[in-house]
Design a protein around this motif. Structure first.
Motif, PDB file in Angstrom:
ATOM      1  N   LYS A 177      52.429  24.099  35.288  1.00 16.90           N
ATOM      2  CA  LYS A 177      51.358  23.272  34.153  1.00 16.90           C
ATOM      3  C   LYS A 177      51.125  24.349  33.225  1.00 16.90           C
TER       4      LYS A 177
ATOM      5  N   GLY B 180      52.364  20.610  45.129  1.00 19.90           N
ATOM      6  CA  GLY B 180      51.740  21.377  43.741  1.00 19.90           C
ATOM      7  C   GLY B 180      50.466  21.888  44.064  1.00 19.90           C
TER       8      GLY B 180
ATOM      9  N   GLU C 204      51.019  26.653  39.654  1.00 21.82           N
ATOM     10  CA  GLU C 204      51.076  25.461  40.770  1.00 21.82           C
ATOM     11  C   GLU C 204      52.628  25.558  41.343  1.00 21.82           C
TER      12      GLU C 204
ATOM     13  N   GLY D 126      48.657  17.844  45.044  1.00 26.01           N
ATOM     14  CA  GLY D 126      48.119  19.026  45.073  1.00 26.01           C
ATOM     15  C   GLY D 126      47.514  19.116  46.573  1.00 26.01           C
TER      16      GLY D 126
ATOM     17  N   GLY E  62      54.104  32.015  41.658  1.00 27.75           N
ATOM     18  CA  GLY E  62      52.826  31.439  42.450  1.00 27.75           C
ATOM     19  C   GLY E  62      52.395  32.407  43.752  1.00 27.75           C
TER      20      GLY E  62
ATOM     21  N   LEU F 264      52.051  18.036  41.493  1.00 26.28           N
ATOM     22  CA  LEU F 264      51.095  18.612  40.402  1.00 26.28           C
ATOM     23  C   LEU F 264      51.751  19.490  39.442  1.00 26.28           C
ATOM     24  N   ASP F 265      53.059  20.109  39.547  1.00 17.99           N
ATOM     25  CA  ASP F 265      53.875  20.778  38.781  1.00 17.99           C
ATOM     26  C   ASP F 265      55.417  19.919  38.824  1.00 17.99           C
TER      27      ASP F 265
ATOM     28  N   GLN G 253      47.414  23.694  43.352  1.00 17.99           N
ATOM     29  CA  GLN G 253      47.072  24.645  42.219  1.00 17.99           C
ATOM     30  C   GLN G 253      46.691  26.015  42.739  1.00 17.99           C
TER      31      GLN G 253
END
Length: 433
Positions: free
Chosen positions: A22, A192, A200, A140, A162, A224-225, A194
Protein backbone atom coordinates in the motif's frame (compact mmCIF):
# COMPACT_ATOMS: atom_id res chain seq x y z
CA UNK A 1 -11.64 -13.88 -28.16
CA UNK A 2 -11.06 -16.98 -26.07
CA UNK A 3 -11.55 -15.44 -22.64
CA UNK A 4 -14.79 -15.96 -20.77
CA UNK A 5 -16.86 -16.05 -23.90
CA UNK A 6 -15.30 -19.02 -25.69
CA UNK A 7 -13.59 -20.86 -22.84
CA UNK A 8 -15.26 -24.28 -23.20
CA UNK A 9 -18.31 -22.61 -21.66
CA UNK A 10 -19.08 -20.47 -18.68
CA UNK A 11 -20.13 -21.51 -15.26
CA UNK A 12 -22.38 -19.48 -13.00
CA UNK A 13 -20.84 -20.05 -9.61
CA UNK A 14 -23.43 -20.96 -6.99
CA UNK A 15 -21.77 -19.77 -3.83
CA UNK A 16 -21.51 -21.64 -0.55
CA UNK A 17 -23.19 -19.73 2.25
CA UNK A 18 -20.16 -18.74 4.29
CA UNK A 19 -21.14 -15.13 4.94
CA UNK A 20 -19.08 -12.28 6.42
CA UNK A 21 -17.02 -12.24 5.51
CA UNK A 22 0.00 0.00 0.00
CA UNK A 23 1.57 1.98 -0.82
CA UNK A 24 -1.64 2.56 0.80
CA UNK A 25 -2.29 5.74 2.70
CA UNK A 26 -5.67 4.54 3.83
CA UNK A 27 -8.86 3.09 2.52
CA UNK A 28 -12.47 2.48 3.30
CA UNK A 29 -13.33 -0.64 5.23
CA UNK A 30 -17.06 -0.50 4.64
CA UNK A 31 -17.62 -4.06 3.33
CA UNK A 32 -21.27 -3.17 2.89
CA UNK A 33 -22.11 -6.32 0.96
CA UNK A 34 -21.44 -8.66 3.87
CA UNK A 35 -23.80 -10.13 6.41
CA UNK A 36 -23.31 -9.19 10.04
CA UNK A 37 -23.53 -12.85 11.01
CA UNK A 38 -20.70 -15.13 10.00
CA UNK A 39 -20.57 -18.88 9.55
CA UNK A 40 -17.28 -20.49 10.42
CA UNK A 41 -15.77 -23.19 8.28
CA UNK A 42 -16.64 -26.64 9.62
CA UNK A 43 -12.92 -27.22 10.14
CA UNK A 44 -13.14 -24.99 13.25
CA UNK A 45 -13.90 -28.11 15.25
CA UNK A 46 -10.60 -29.78 14.31
CA UNK A 47 -7.55 -29.90 16.61
CA UNK A 48 -5.22 -26.91 16.21
CA UNK A 49 -1.49 -27.51 15.68
CA UNK A 50 0.72 -24.51 16.45
CA UNK A 51 3.62 -23.92 14.06
CA UNK A 52 6.44 -21.39 14.44
CA UNK A 53 10.07 -20.88 13.45
CA UNK A 54 11.97 -22.65 10.68
CA UNK A 55 11.04 -25.98 9.13
CA UNK A 56 14.33 -27.72 8.34
CA UNK A 57 13.11 -31.33 8.08
CA UNK A 58 10.38 -32.51 5.73
CA UNK A 59 6.91 -32.53 7.24
CA UNK A 60 3.31 -33.16 6.18
CA UNK A 61 0.30 -31.13 7.26
CA UNK A 62 -2.90 -33.19 7.20
CA UNK A 63 -6.55 -32.32 6.70
CA UNK A 64 -7.35 -33.70 10.16
CA UNK A 65 -5.86 -30.61 11.81
CA UNK A 66 -5.96 -26.84 11.48
CA UNK A 67 -2.46 -25.33 11.44
CA UNK A 68 -1.91 -22.03 13.26
CA UNK A 69 1.15 -20.04 12.14
CA UNK A 70 2.88 -17.74 14.59
CA UNK A 71 5.48 -15.31 13.31
CA UNK A 72 7.25 -16.12 10.03
CA UNK A 73 7.43 -19.84 9.32
CA UNK A 74 10.20 -20.64 6.83
CA UNK A 75 10.74 -23.91 4.95
CA UNK A 76 14.46 -24.16 4.20
CA UNK A 77 17.66 -26.24 4.28
CA UNK A 78 16.38 -28.87 1.83
CA UNK A 79 13.10 -29.48 3.66
CA UNK A 80 9.80 -30.10 1.87
CA UNK A 81 6.46 -29.00 3.28
CA UNK A 82 3.64 -31.24 2.04
CA UNK A 83 0.09 -30.02 2.60
CA UNK A 84 -2.72 -32.50 2.03
CA UNK A 85 -5.93 -31.64 0.16
CA UNK A 86 -8.58 -30.05 2.37
CA UNK A 87 -6.11 -28.68 4.94
CA UNK A 88 -6.87 -25.30 6.55
CA UNK A 89 -4.21 -22.89 7.82
CA UNK A 90 -4.67 -19.74 9.91
CA UNK A 91 -2.58 -17.19 11.78
CA UNK A 92 -2.39 -16.68 15.52
CA UNK A 93 -3.64 -13.34 16.84
CA UNK A 94 -1.77 -10.41 15.34
CA UNK A 95 0.37 -8.09 17.43
CA UNK A 96 0.85 -4.61 15.90
CA UNK A 97 4.27 -4.29 14.26
CA UNK A 98 5.12 -7.99 14.62
CA UNK A 99 5.41 -10.13 11.50
CA UNK A 100 2.87 -12.90 11.85
CA UNK A 101 1.14 -15.65 9.94
CA UNK A 102 3.56 -15.64 7.01
CA UNK A 103 4.62 -18.88 5.31
CA UNK A 104 7.90 -18.62 3.40
CA UNK A 105 9.36 -21.24 1.10
CA UNK A 106 13.04 -20.28 0.93
CA UNK A 107 15.14 -20.80 -2.19
CA UNK A 108 16.49 -24.03 -0.66
CA UNK A 109 13.06 -25.28 0.47
CA UNK A 110 10.21 -26.97 -1.38
CA UNK A 111 6.42 -26.76 -1.21
CA UNK A 112 4.13 -29.63 -2.17
CA UNK A 113 0.68 -28.12 -1.65
CA UNK A 114 -1.64 -30.04 -3.96
CA UNK A 115 -5.32 -29.64 -3.27
CA UNK A 116 -8.18 -30.79 -5.47
CA UNK A 117 -11.27 -29.14 -6.90
CA UNK A 118 -13.34 -30.89 -4.23
CA UNK A 119 -10.86 -30.30 -1.40
CA UNK A 120 -8.76 -27.16 -1.90
CA UNK A 121 -6.10 -26.10 0.58
CA UNK A 122 -7.25 -22.93 2.36
CA UNK A 123 -5.22 -20.22 4.11
CA UNK A 124 -7.75 -17.99 5.85
CA UNK A 125 -8.70 -15.74 8.74
CA UNK A 126 -8.53 -17.20 12.24
CA UNK A 127 -11.97 -15.63 12.75
CA UNK A 128 -13.47 -18.13 10.34
CA UNK A 129 -11.90 -21.03 12.23
CA UNK A 130 -12.64 -20.01 15.83
CA UNK A 131 -16.06 -21.56 16.32
CA UNK A 132 -17.55 -18.13 16.99
CA UNK A 133 -20.21 -17.05 14.49
CA UNK A 134 -19.96 -13.48 15.81
CA UNK A 135 -16.45 -12.92 14.42
CA UNK A 136 -15.76 -12.15 10.77
CA UNK A 137 -12.77 -12.23 8.47
CA UNK A 138 -11.10 -8.95 7.54
CA UNK A 139 -8.12 -8.15 5.30
CA UNK A 140 -4.85 -8.62 7.17
CA UNK A 141 -6.04 -11.44 9.44
CA UNK A 142 -3.60 -13.80 7.73
CA UNK A 143 -0.04 -12.90 6.70
CA UNK A 144 0.49 -14.44 3.28
CA UNK A 145 2.44 -17.05 1.33
CA UNK A 146 5.88 -16.28 -0.12
CA UNK A 147 7.80 -18.59 -2.45
CA UNK A 148 11.43 -17.67 -3.19
CA UNK A 149 13.58 -19.17 -5.92
CA UNK A 150 16.87 -19.24 -7.80
CA UNK A 151 15.75 -17.92 -11.19
CA UNK A 152 17.01 -14.71 -12.79
CA UNK A 153 15.98 -11.32 -11.48
CA UNK A 154 17.32 -8.06 -12.86
CA UNK A 155 19.08 -7.00 -9.65
CA UNK A 156 20.92 -10.30 -9.13
CA UNK A 157 19.95 -10.85 -5.51
CA UNK A 158 17.23 -9.22 -3.45
CA UNK A 159 15.55 -9.30 -0.06
CA UNK A 160 11.84 -10.01 -0.35
CA UNK A 161 9.77 -7.03 0.72
CA UNK A 162 8.42 -6.89 4.24
CA UNK A 163 10.80 -9.36 5.90
CA UNK A 164 14.01 -8.93 7.90
CA UNK A 165 17.33 -8.81 6.07
CA UNK A 166 18.38 -12.42 6.60
CA UNK A 167 19.90 -14.72 3.99
CA UNK A 168 16.91 -17.06 4.05
CA UNK A 169 14.65 -14.24 2.82
CA UNK A 170 16.75 -13.41 -0.25
CA UNK A 171 15.96 -14.65 -3.73
CA UNK A 172 17.37 -14.68 -7.26
CA UNK A 173 20.03 -16.65 -9.10
CA UNK A 174 20.78 -18.05 -12.55
CA UNK A 175 18.66 -21.20 -12.74
CA UNK A 176 15.58 -20.25 -14.76
CA UNK A 177 14.33 -23.85 -14.58
CA UNK A 178 14.45 -23.79 -10.78
CA UNK A 179 11.76 -25.93 -9.14
CA UNK A 180 10.37 -24.89 -5.75
CA UNK A 181 7.58 -27.45 -5.93
CA UNK A 182 3.85 -27.42 -6.61
CA UNK A 183 1.08 -25.07 -5.48
CA UNK A 184 -2.30 -26.16 -6.85
CA UNK A 185 -5.95 -25.77 -5.86
CA UNK A 186 -5.25 -23.30 -3.08
CA UNK A 187 -7.25 -20.37 -1.69
CA UNK A 188 -5.63 -17.54 0.26
CA UNK A 189 -8.15 -15.35 2.09
CA UNK A 190 -7.80 -12.11 4.10
CA UNK A 191 -4.01 -11.96 3.76
CA UNK A 192 -1.69 -8.97 3.77
CA UNK A 193 -0.97 -8.41 7.44
CA UNK A 194 0.44 -4.89 7.76
CA UNK A 195 3.99 -5.07 9.06
CA UNK A 196 4.54 -1.30 9.16
CA UNK A 197 3.17 1.81 7.47
CA UNK A 198 3.03 1.09 3.71
CA UNK A 199 4.55 -2.37 4.20
CA UNK A 200 2.18 -5.29 3.76
CA UNK A 201 2.61 -8.88 2.66
CA UNK A 202 0.79 -9.91 -0.53
CA UNK A 203 -1.57 -12.85 -0.80
CA UNK A 204 0.89 -14.88 -2.90
CA UNK A 205 4.38 -13.49 -3.51
CA UNK A 206 6.75 -15.20 -5.97
CA UNK A 207 10.35 -14.00 -5.90
CA UNK A 208 12.77 -15.35 -8.50
CA UNK A 209 10.70 -18.49 -8.98
CA UNK A 210 11.71 -20.66 -11.94
CA UNK A 211 9.61 -22.32 -14.61
CA UNK A 212 10.17 -25.75 -13.10
CA UNK A 213 7.71 -24.72 -10.38
CA UNK A 214 4.00 -25.49 -10.84
CA UNK A 215 1.49 -22.76 -9.91
CA UNK A 216 -2.13 -23.19 -10.95
CA UNK A 217 -5.69 -23.03 -9.62
CA UNK A 218 -4.98 -20.42 -6.96
CA UNK A 219 -7.41 -17.79 -5.66
CA UNK A 220 -6.44 -14.79 -3.52
CA UNK A 221 -9.34 -12.86 -1.95
CA UNK A 222 -9.62 -9.67 0.11
CA UNK A 223 -5.92 -9.09 0.62
CA UNK A 224 -4.60 -5.93 2.24
CA UNK A 225 -2.00 -5.41 -0.51
CA UNK A 226 -1.60 -7.12 -3.92
CA UNK A 227 -3.30 -10.38 -4.76
CA UNK A 228 -0.38 -11.91 -6.69
CA UNK A 229 3.06 -10.32 -7.05
CA UNK A 230 5.87 -11.68 -9.23
CA UNK A 231 9.41 -10.36 -8.54
CA UNK A 232 11.52 -11.51 -11.47
CA UNK A 233 11.74 -15.17 -12.34
CA UNK A 234 10.32 -17.25 -15.15
CA UNK A 235 7.49 -19.20 -13.53
CA UNK A 236 4.38 -19.77 -15.63
CA UNK A 237 1.10 -19.58 -13.72
CA UNK A 238 -2.42 -20.42 -14.83
CA UNK A 239 -6.01 -20.63 -13.60
CA UNK A 240 -5.66 -17.75 -11.14
CA UNK A 241 -8.42 -15.71 -9.52
CA UNK A 242 -7.76 -12.38 -7.80
CA UNK A 243 -10.75 -11.03 -5.88
CA UNK A 244 -10.99 -7.60 -4.26
CA UNK A 245 -7.31 -6.91 -3.58
CA UNK A 246 -6.76 -3.59 -1.80
CA UNK A 247 -3.87 -2.59 -4.05
CA UNK A 248 -3.25 -4.38 -7.37
CA UNK A 249 -4.79 -7.67 -8.37
CA UNK A 250 -1.59 -8.72 -10.17
CA UNK A 251 1.82 -7.02 -9.91
CA UNK A 252 5.04 -7.66 -11.87
CA UNK A 253 8.55 -6.41 -11.03
CA UNK A 254 12.30 -6.95 -11.39
CA UNK A 255 12.43 -8.74 -14.72
CA UNK A 256 9.55 -11.19 -14.56
CA UNK A 257 9.34 -12.95 -17.94
CA UNK A 258 6.86 -15.76 -17.33
CA UNK A 259 3.43 -16.34 -18.82
CA UNK A 260 0.08 -15.85 -17.11
CA UNK A 261 -2.74 -17.75 -18.78
CA UNK A 262 -6.40 -18.29 -17.94
CA UNK A 263 -6.57 -15.74 -15.13
CA UNK A 264 -9.38 -13.55 -13.83
CA UNK A 265 -9.47 -10.42 -11.67
CA UNK A 266 -12.75 -9.34 -10.05
CA UNK A 267 -13.29 -6.08 -8.15
CA UNK A 268 -15.58 -5.41 -5.20
CA UNK A 269 -16.47 -1.70 -5.03
CA UNK A 270 -17.21 -2.02 -1.28
CA UNK A 271 -13.71 -3.29 -0.45
CA UNK A 272 -10.72 -1.14 0.48
CA UNK A 273 -8.71 0.57 -2.27
CA UNK A 274 -5.11 1.74 -2.00
CA UNK A 275 -4.12 5.37 -2.47
CA UNK A 276 -0.92 7.23 -3.23
CA UNK A 277 -0.41 10.97 -3.08
CA UNK A 278 -4.07 11.48 -2.38
CA UNK A 279 -5.11 9.60 -5.52
CA UNK A 280 -6.38 6.11 -6.15
CA UNK A 281 -3.58 3.64 -6.82
CA UNK A 282 -5.61 0.43 -7.06
CA UNK A 283 -5.09 -1.28 -10.43
CA UNK A 284 -6.05 -4.53 -12.06
CA UNK A 285 -2.41 -5.02 -13.09
CA UNK A 286 0.62 -2.90 -12.24
CA UNK A 287 3.97 -3.62 -13.84
CA UNK A 288 7.45 -2.15 -13.21
CA UNK A 289 10.85 -3.09 -14.52
CA UNK A 290 12.56 -1.95 -11.33
CA UNK A 291 12.39 0.65 -8.60
CA UNK A 292 14.01 4.01 -9.25
CA UNK A 293 16.45 3.45 -6.38
CA UNK A 294 17.71 0.35 -8.23
CA UNK A 295 18.17 2.16 -11.55
CA UNK A 296 16.69 5.57 -12.27
CA UNK A 297 16.63 4.86 -16.03
CA UNK A 298 14.60 1.65 -15.55
CA UNK A 299 16.96 -0.17 -17.90
CA UNK A 300 17.97 -3.23 -15.88
CA UNK A 301 17.84 -6.54 -17.72
CA UNK A 302 16.13 -8.84 -18.17
CA UNK A 303 13.27 -6.43 -18.62
CA UNK A 304 9.96 -7.14 -16.95
CA UNK A 305 8.05 -8.57 -19.91
CA UNK A 306 5.28 -11.01 -19.02
CA UNK A 307 3.01 -12.62 -21.59
CA UNK A 308 -0.67 -12.55 -20.68
CA UNK A 309 -2.91 -15.00 -22.53
CA UNK A 310 -6.64 -15.29 -21.94
CA UNK A 311 -6.62 -12.97 -18.93
CA UNK A 312 -9.70 -10.97 -17.92
CA UNK A 313 -9.52 -7.88 -15.69
CA UNK A 314 -12.92 -6.65 -14.50
CA UNK A 315 -13.44 -3.54 -12.40
CA UNK A 316 -16.94 -2.17 -11.74
CA UNK A 317 -20.03 -1.99 -13.92
CA UNK A 318 -20.31 1.75 -13.26
CA UNK A 319 -18.61 4.40 -11.13
CA UNK A 320 -21.37 4.84 -8.58
CA UNK A 321 -21.00 3.93 -4.92
CA UNK A 322 -17.34 2.93 -4.98
CA UNK A 323 -15.70 3.07 -1.55
CA UNK A 324 -12.90 5.57 -0.97
CA UNK A 325 -11.12 6.90 -4.06
CA UNK A 326 -12.01 3.87 -6.13
CA UNK A 327 -9.91 2.34 -8.89
CA UNK A 328 -7.29 3.65 -11.30
CA UNK A 329 -6.19 1.56 -14.30
CA UNK A 330 -7.10 -1.85 -15.58
CA UNK A 331 -3.45 -2.35 -16.59
CA UNK A 332 -0.64 0.10 -15.80
CA UNK A 333 2.73 -0.28 -17.56
CA UNK A 334 5.42 1.93 -16.07
CA UNK A 335 9.09 2.25 -15.08
CA UNK A 336 10.53 0.40 -18.06
CA UNK A 337 8.05 -2.48 -18.04
CA UNK A 338 6.93 -4.27 -21.21
CA UNK A 339 4.08 -6.71 -21.89
CA UNK A 340 2.44 -8.90 -24.54
CA UNK A 341 -1.36 -9.12 -24.32
CA UNK A 342 -3.14 -11.88 -26.23
CA UNK A 343 -6.89 -12.57 -25.91
CA UNK A 344 -7.22 -10.22 -22.94
CA UNK A 345 -10.32 -8.41 -21.64
CA UNK A 346 -10.06 -5.21 -19.59
CA UNK A 347 -13.24 -3.42 -18.50
CA UNK A 348 -14.64 -1.27 -15.72
CA UNK A 349 -11.70 1.02 -14.90
CA UNK A 350 -11.28 4.75 -15.54
CA UNK A 351 -8.46 3.92 -17.96
CA UNK A 352 -8.34 0.47 -19.49
CA UNK A 353 -4.60 0.30 -20.24
CA UNK A 354 -2.11 3.04 -19.39
CA UNK A 355 1.45 3.17 -20.76
CA UNK A 356 3.24 5.74 -18.58
CA UNK A 357 5.89 8.05 -20.00
CA UNK A 358 8.66 5.88 -18.51
CA UNK A 359 7.38 2.71 -20.21
CA UNK A 360 9.38 1.97 -23.37
CA UNK A 361 7.69 2.70 -26.70
CA UNK A 362 7.03 0.14 -29.40
CA UNK A 363 8.06 -3.03 -27.56
CA UNK A 364 4.76 -4.08 -25.97
CA UNK A 365 2.13 -5.76 -28.11
CA UNK A 366 -1.65 -6.06 -27.93
CA UNK A 367 -3.55 -8.67 -29.97
CA UNK A 368 -7.20 -9.79 -30.06
CA UNK A 369 -7.81 -7.81 -26.90
CA UNK A 370 -10.96 -5.94 -25.79
CA UNK A 371 -10.52 -2.80 -23.68
CA UNK A 372 -13.10 -0.50 -22.07
CA UNK A 373 -12.47 2.63 -20.02
CA UNK A 374 -14.87 5.07 -18.39
CA UNK A 375 -12.49 7.88 -19.44
CA UNK A 376 -9.84 6.29 -21.71
CA UNK A 377 -9.48 2.91 -23.36
CA UNK A 378 -5.69 3.04 -23.88
CA UNK A 379 -3.33 5.91 -23.09
CA UNK A 380 0.21 5.89 -24.48
CA UNK A 381 2.23 8.68 -22.94
CA UNK A 382 5.39 6.75 -23.86
CA UNK A 383 4.47 6.19 -27.49
CA UNK A 384 2.84 3.43 -29.46
CA UNK A 385 2.52 -0.28 -28.82
CA UNK A 386 2.63 -2.97 -31.49
CA UNK A 387 -0.94 -3.55 -32.65
CA UNK A 388 -1.31 -7.23 -33.44
CA UNK A 389 -4.83 -6.73 -34.76
CA UNK A 390 -8.26 -7.88 -33.69
CA UNK A 391 -8.51 -5.36 -30.86
CA UNK A 392 -11.71 -3.66 -29.69
CA UNK A 393 -11.45 -0.32 -27.83
CA UNK A 394 -14.49 1.23 -26.12
CA UNK A 395 -14.93 4.43 -24.10
CA UNK A 396 -18.23 4.63 -22.21
CA UNK A 397 -18.45 6.92 -19.17
CA UNK A 398 -21.68 5.36 -17.92
CA UNK A 399 -21.48 1.58 -18.22
CA UNK A 400 -18.58 -0.82 -18.61
CA UNK A 401 -18.55 -3.29 -21.47
CA UNK A 402 -19.35 -6.96 -20.93
CA UNK A 403 -17.44 -8.07 -24.06
CA UNK A 404 -19.60 -11.18 -24.34
CA UNK A 405 -19.31 -12.24 -20.70
CA UNK A 406 -22.68 -13.11 -19.19
CA UNK A 407 -22.22 -11.45 -15.77
CA UNK A 408 -18.73 -10.28 -14.72
CA UNK A 409 -19.71 -7.70 -12.06
CA UNK A 410 -19.36 -8.47 -8.36
CA UNK A 411 -21.71 -5.75 -7.12
CA UNK A 412 -24.60 -5.91 -9.56
CA UNK A 413 -27.99 -6.92 -8.02
CA UNK A 414 -28.06 -10.64 -7.32
CA UNK A 415 -24.29 -10.85 -7.32
CA UNK A 416 -21.75 -12.13 -6.31
CA UNK A 417 -23.49 -15.49 -6.53
CA UNK A 418 -24.28 -14.82 -10.20
CA UNK A 419 -20.78 -13.85 -11.36
CA UNK A 420 -19.76 -16.01 -14.29
CA UNK A 421 -16.37 -17.69 -14.12
CA UNK A 422 -14.70 -20.14 -16.50
CA UNK A 423 -15.35 -23.85 -16.00
CA UNK A 424 -11.87 -24.39 -14.53
CA UNK A 425 -12.99 -22.50 -11.40
CA UNK A 426 -15.71 -25.02 -10.51
CA UNK A 427 -15.71 -26.58 -7.06
CA UNK A 428 -12.66 -25.03 -5.42
CA UNK A 429 -13.20 -21.26 -5.84
CA UNK A 430 -15.30 -19.00 -3.60
CA UNK A 431 -17.04 -15.71 -4.32
CA UNK A 432 -19.41 -15.14 -1.39
CA UNK A 433 -17.71 -14.06 1.83
Amino acid sequence: MKNFKNLIGLLSIVAVSFTACKKNEGGSASFNNRSTSAADYSQSSLPVVAVSGDITSSVTWTAGNVYELSGVVTVRSGATLTIQPGTYIKSSANTPGVKNGVLVIAKDGTINAVGTAADPIVFTSRNLLDGNAGTTGTPGDFGGVIILGNATINVGDKLIEGLDNEAKFHYGGSNDADNRGTFQYVRIEYAGFQLAANVEVNGLTLGGVGNGTTIDHVQVSYGLDDGFEFFGGTVNASNLIALASDDDQFDFDNGFTGTLSDAVAIADKNATHSTSGGNSDSNGIESDNNASIEDATFSLTPKTHPTLINVSIFGTENTGGIAGLGYRNGIRERRGSEVDLIDVIVSGYNTGIAFDADAPAGVSSISTTSVHGFVNAITTASGTYVDGGGNSLVINPTNASYFGVSQPWYNTPGSPATVTLPTWSAGWSKLVF
